[in-house]
Design a protein around this motif. Sequence first.
Motif, PDB file in Angstrom:
ATOM      1  N   UNK C 101       6.296   4.396 -26.391  1.00  0.00           N
ATOM      2  CA  UNK C 101       7.347   4.951 -25.536  1.00  0.00           C
ATOM      3  C   UNK C 101       6.773   5.224 -24.147  1.00  0.00           C
ATOM      4  N   UNK C 217      20.043  12.268 -20.141  1.00  0.00           N
ATOM      5  CA  UNK C 217      18.836  12.363 -19.322  1.00  0.00           C
ATOM      6  C   UNK C 217      18.163  13.720 -19.573  1.00  0.00           C
ATOM      7  N   UNK C 325       8.999  11.403 -19.584  1.00  0.00           N
ATOM      8  CA  UNK C 325       9.823  10.211 -19.546  1.00  0.00           C
ATOM      9  C   UNK C 325      11.304  10.439 -19.803  1.00  0.00           C
ATOM     10  N   UNK C 326      12.013   9.343 -19.904  1.00  0.00           N
ATOM     11  CA  UNK C 326      13.447   9.401 -20.172  1.00  0.00           C
ATOM     12  C   UNK C 326      13.675   9.863 -21.598  1.00  0.00           C
ATOM     13  N   UNK C 328      14.722   9.712 -25.281  1.00  0.00           N
ATOM     14  CA  UNK C 328      14.833   8.653 -26.286  1.00  0.00           C
ATOM     15  C   UNK C 328      16.248   8.669 -26.840  1.00  0.00           C
TER      16      UNK C 328
END
Lengths: 404, 404, 404, 404
Positions: C101, C217, C325-326, C328
């Motif tokens: 990821x 988000x 991160x974004x 999942x």
Amino acid sequence: MSSFGKLFRVHTYGESHCKSVGCIVDGVPPGLKLTEEDIQVQLSRRRPGQSDITTARSEFDTVHLQSGCEHGVTLGTPISLLVLNKDQRPHDYAETDSYPRPSHADYTYLAKYGVKASSGGGRASARETIGRVAAGAIAEKYLLECYGIEIVAFVQRVGKVGIPFAEDDNEVLGKEYMELVKSVKRDQVDKEITRCPHKETSMKMEEAIRASKAANDSLGGLITCVIRNCPPGLGEPAFDKLEAMLAHAMLSIPSTKSFEIGSGLRGTMFHGSEHNDPWIEGVDSKGEKVLRTSTNWSGGVQGGISNGEDIYFRRSTARYDGSAGVLAAKGRHDPCVVPRAVPIVETMSALVIMDMLLQQNARQAAAALLPPLTHLPLTMVLPGKGVVNDAAGEKVQDNKVGDE
Amino acid sequence: MSSFGKLFRVHTYGESHCKSVGCIVDGVPPGLKLTEEDIQVQLSRRRPGQSDITTARSEFDTVHLQSGCEHGVTLGTPISLLVLNKDQRPHDYAETDSYPRPSHADYTYLAKYGVKASSGGGRASARETIGRVAAGAIAEKYLLECYGIEIVAFVQRVGKVGIPFAEDDNEVLGKEYMELVKSVKRDQVDKEITRCPHKETSMKMEEAIRASKAANDSLGGLITCVIRNCPPGLGEPAFDKLEAMLAHAMLSIPSTKSFEIGSGLRGTMFHGSEHNDPWIEGVDSKGEKVLRTSTNWSGGVQGGISNGEDIYFRRSTARYDGSAGVLAAKGRHDPCVVPRAVPIVETMSALVIMDMLLQQNARQAAAALLPPLTHLPLTMVLPGKGVVNDAAGEKVQDNKVGDE
Amino acid sequence: MSSFGKLFRVHTYGESHCKSVGCIVDGVPPGLKLTEEDIQVQLSRRRPGQSDITTARSEFDTVHLQSGCEHGVTLGTPISLLVLNKDQRPHDYAETDSYPRPSHADYTYLAKYGVKASSGGGRASARETIGRVAAGAIAEKYLLECYGIEIVAFVQRVGKVGIPFAEDDNEVLGKEYMELVKSVKRDQVDKEITRCPHKETSMKMEEAIRASKAANDSLGGLITCVIRNCPPGLGEPAFDKLEAMLAHAMLSIPSTKSFEIGSGLRGTMFHGSEHNDPWIEGVDSKGEKVLRTSTNWSGGVQGGISNGEDIYFRRSTARYDGSAGVLAAKGRHDPCVVPRAVPIVETMSALVIMDMLLQQNARQAAAALLPPLTHLPLTMVLPGKGVVNDAAGEKVQDNKVGDE
Amino acid sequence: MSSFGKLFRVHTYGESHCKSVGCIVDGVPPGLKLTEEDIQVQLSRRRPGQSDITTARSEFDTVHLQSGCEHGVTLGTPISLLVLNKDQRPHDYAETDSYPRPSHADYTYLAKYGVKASSGGGRASARETIGRVAAGAIAEKYLLECYGIEIVAFVQRVGKVGIPFAEDDNEVLGKEYMELVKSVKRDQVDKEITRCPHKETSMKMEEAIRASKAANDSLGGLITCVIRNCPPGLGEPAFDKLEAMLAHAMLSIPSTKSFEIGSGLRGTMFHGSEHNDPWIEGVDSKGEKVLRTSTNWSGGVQGGISNGEDIYFRRSTARYDGSAGVLAAKGRHDPCVVPRAVPIVETMSALVIMDMLLQQNARQAAAALLPPLTHLPLTMVLPGKGVVNDAAGEKVQDNKVGDE
């Protein structure tokens, strides 16, 4: 504190009557196959109730792996292990002794902490060693698989009954004893309930222990431990010499009274000239040409660093439940704890070697990236390098090294 | 690595032929009066050339204080100390031995590091201990001033010549030896060039050392050390038991072969019933009422924690310059290093006690702010608290404690 | 490794899908009243599922105390704590992602260990912090009871929505913010589901988080933490300065991006003359006369050592499950982890202060036994000592100290 | 305490007016070519008096190597280094300030130790960093030679004058800044007396510093540091994450106010979707195929472990001689310490990376002896191993990894 080791690091917890005892092991190499069974084996060798000459309690200490493994493989992350206590209720203080037992830790724990566990030896009890043995089993597995390192401890003496140690006053250590150091295996040791692999001596030991038990008394003794196939270069001068770490490890086992490396106390009675380990050319466990010594009074360690010979040492115990004292009338104590101490001595040895190996790994891997040194004229047969300097190699071969 | 201690922490450096040897001492209590002279005293007791039975070299090791003190008082910041080496040029390898000396660290250093100091024992040499002795002198000064702690080591045996240890087989340790443990002072020890305070034995030792010297041979021996007036409660279970830290410290001294606490190896030959330390009511060094033991086979430590009795132990040495071997023909070696090891044994003891004291300080000061516990029925005479529970105090007085 | 602290020492273990996660806490002062409930409180503030703006998972993390306590009182021995994982089966690798990821630890764990936990973030996951929070709860209890030390963290900013920080460019930090630092209490913080105690800002934050959640988000943010009533003298120069230990602690929390002490990054835009903390005579939390500062841009730390003023700092987070991160798609992730990070920030602060306190205890208790120094003419109002030198005391009173 | 690192371990000592300042470095790989000149280079970049905008003092700090090297090669034993102080007499207290300077360590040292150095900042002074820089120079040399690791720090902002950081509010960090992070070299930095390699900004900084100097005032600022070619896998979860160790190191530098890794404080204002580092297939510094990221907001660290990308961070300072305060009228202080802090930031980075590398060495060398694991279906391009699982390799290539 309750931590041991620098890179292979064990943290233990637990008293006699809390919910569980156990440990966290940090620094286990990732990718090692490991199951609860691997650990259970050593725990079962440690537990009470294995014969009538140790305690009659029938504990069955089942290990529960909490973390750090998946699909039977170590992840490199901390491994947590625990063993439930049978009797998990802290006692009422009124039920128990309200005065300190002689030669036990009751008084000193209270002096140190201002409070103590209501019963049993608390952290000074033998149960504290469960976490160690579990951790050591992991180290032992790695050392055996990757280096062929064998660690075998055996009972050398119980009370005044011991394996013949030296034939006469002019001998450092006797052949019979040194032969055992060289060759004894763990199954040989476990064949005897005393864990003394010298059959004749073992029988006398049993007798002594039974007599002592009948008299409601207890006996201490002496354990020898040997570590074979250990690579040279382990041990960190100046303060963390290999023998210093082993001594630390051994004296941290409850009720230990002494530690000796190699020829030990006896060796210091001899002149340098009688007690020298001359260099000879030989082979290591992989058949590679290396420097060896013709005798091994040093016990595999020189200048605090392993030299590739068998590392052997002795460690004596009075009792290992926090006492050097008389047997408590109503307690559930061992008439002789020495046989059960054998796997604990092995486990602490494994923890030391494993930690020293990782420390040396760090250095060697770093040094391996540097360009080789060309200005060293020293003539030595180094592991993995053969004779360092051929020109003077003859000096080694004709054994002039022994002359100095 | 080259660090020892957790809160009172010593870092040493230096080889035989580099510019200087020395140490940094971190964790020194601020506000202690300290001069170079305080340190020089112990360094001078350690240095070679003090008599014809140690080495003939005439080194004069003058200490230079670099930091951590102002106006004769410690600042609590790191104290750096150094002693210049006389011969500061690394030798040309061609000049020196090109093969490893037996029972020395030449081979193992090369196996470990892939390179070694050109001559002398490098870090395995006796000069490495200079930094330790300097650091230990600071610890000793603090311990004596603030606690009246006395640390005295003496030579107990050289080769096979020793102070009478036990009169017969049925005695754990003999009166003559135990009397010395109880009373011997440092000036008594220094009166003899052997540092054996038993006059008669000392003379025989001199004879043995001179005979050995004449034969170009060397002798090892045994040192006893006693620590008096140490408060109860020092030592950190499970792994940093007081005896484990002492063993670690002692085995980190070059060429040490064994360590024994209290009755030691000999004590493990006796039954629990013969080897018990019964509690009695007594007084501590300040005249305060406390629990004492009528014998002291434990050596002042129970369950890894000091109990207020004299802490005593023995440590044997083959040679302390990194060798257990024969005397090098051309080297400048001691025929017997045992006398010079005496201040090193004292210094390492001081480092251990000082560190353990600071660790216990941290805990005690923290616990002192908590409200007192009222549910503890234990009947013990704790230092500074008298009998913890009066109701059961009689148990202590009629010595029933000895019955268990 | 998985250990934090020197004298108050925490060892954590556990992955997302092993049997349990937890810790061993070593160095807890003996005699502290402690129950599982004391620990559960902070664990419950940390757990997911507390509101719709954190994750929807409904974990209930119940703590199980294993050792180190009896009859509701700490023994001074290691305290082991564990929380069972709901899903204890390691996943089959085939079920899970077979590629790393982005901005997660998947790749780096594999690069480091050559193997990784089959699913979840392994040790990089948020569950690793359970052991920390449990340990910190013990430290917090001690610090509050014995020193009245209050530790309060609150959400200062989420994404771009924050509590007004400074009114204009010429102001180091604004009044509104500094007022909160001075007075905010934990219940005020918990009143808002965002854990931002500034009502108006909190409402805007909720909005921003819900918008972000709708867009699948995630948002990071900034947390301020204040430690009140901390005694002066904590922090160990040179490397273990108090702010260095706090920074270490904060950056060890998953997904932390920054740390600032006192006026922090913003403060370094100002001249020394604008950014100075002049000394004034004041009183400490016990009403005792001491030196105080009229401003506190230093954040309660000078030269790495606490000065008795409020210690405050900020720590920002992207996400705290090992990712910046974004979100999942199928994972059970928080739209905003910042509110749940609040008790983790508090816990790590408590661990640092507790450890520093024990280290200072060791020194102070040792120094207290030495005779007082008489040669120091420094004019300072020291805690517990009043004005050190009366003669120059006027200098303090007329605030000339601010002139220098 | 005054030690930093676990396997590559530095111990510093020294105050402003004692005989010398210096350090012992333990754990240096044996066989590294090393001369005093290698160390002098960084010391000279650190020393005062390099330009009119730092202090006017003309110290010349010459390093003296004491131990651990022979024939220009490291022995693997402790390296001791010292620099003599010019003014070696502790001042008379009467000569100096008798009240604490604002925002200095005078008061806190006295509160901590009960005594302080008579003058200067004692251990809080800038001279304390000499030992660090000397030690770091050794680490830097090893890292460059064996890994090609480059560490470059530069001044990013002084007061309110800075290199353009981000063009607009919608950008995490701007191109101009990121370009410098990617490419800047040490000689570029040293070309400017401000150590800001952005010429235009540097000129404005000089102006600001001179104005501040004229006003007898001082300015702080911000430094960026980048570490290139660092192998993936460095950093020790959970507590010793790489960014946690860097933060610890940076905040241990006198007068540091903040630390940020990668996109830092600014990055936490953005949504996860804007702040993600998608994986792409790329090559490492040796041209080998590995996973790379297309952006690097993480700053080269994910889950506390290096991922092979550039590691970059920012660290701000108020002043670095133990003060955030106004300029002392008569003191010899820098109008702006930021330029001189550049080599100190580099040195502390080198110490962290070196230590983490040795720790990872220990693990990797141990794991390398175990049989390879065959059950891992994870598709990753690991350094030295190529794509771990070809079957799913396409997922990496079509960059679906960025979709998650």
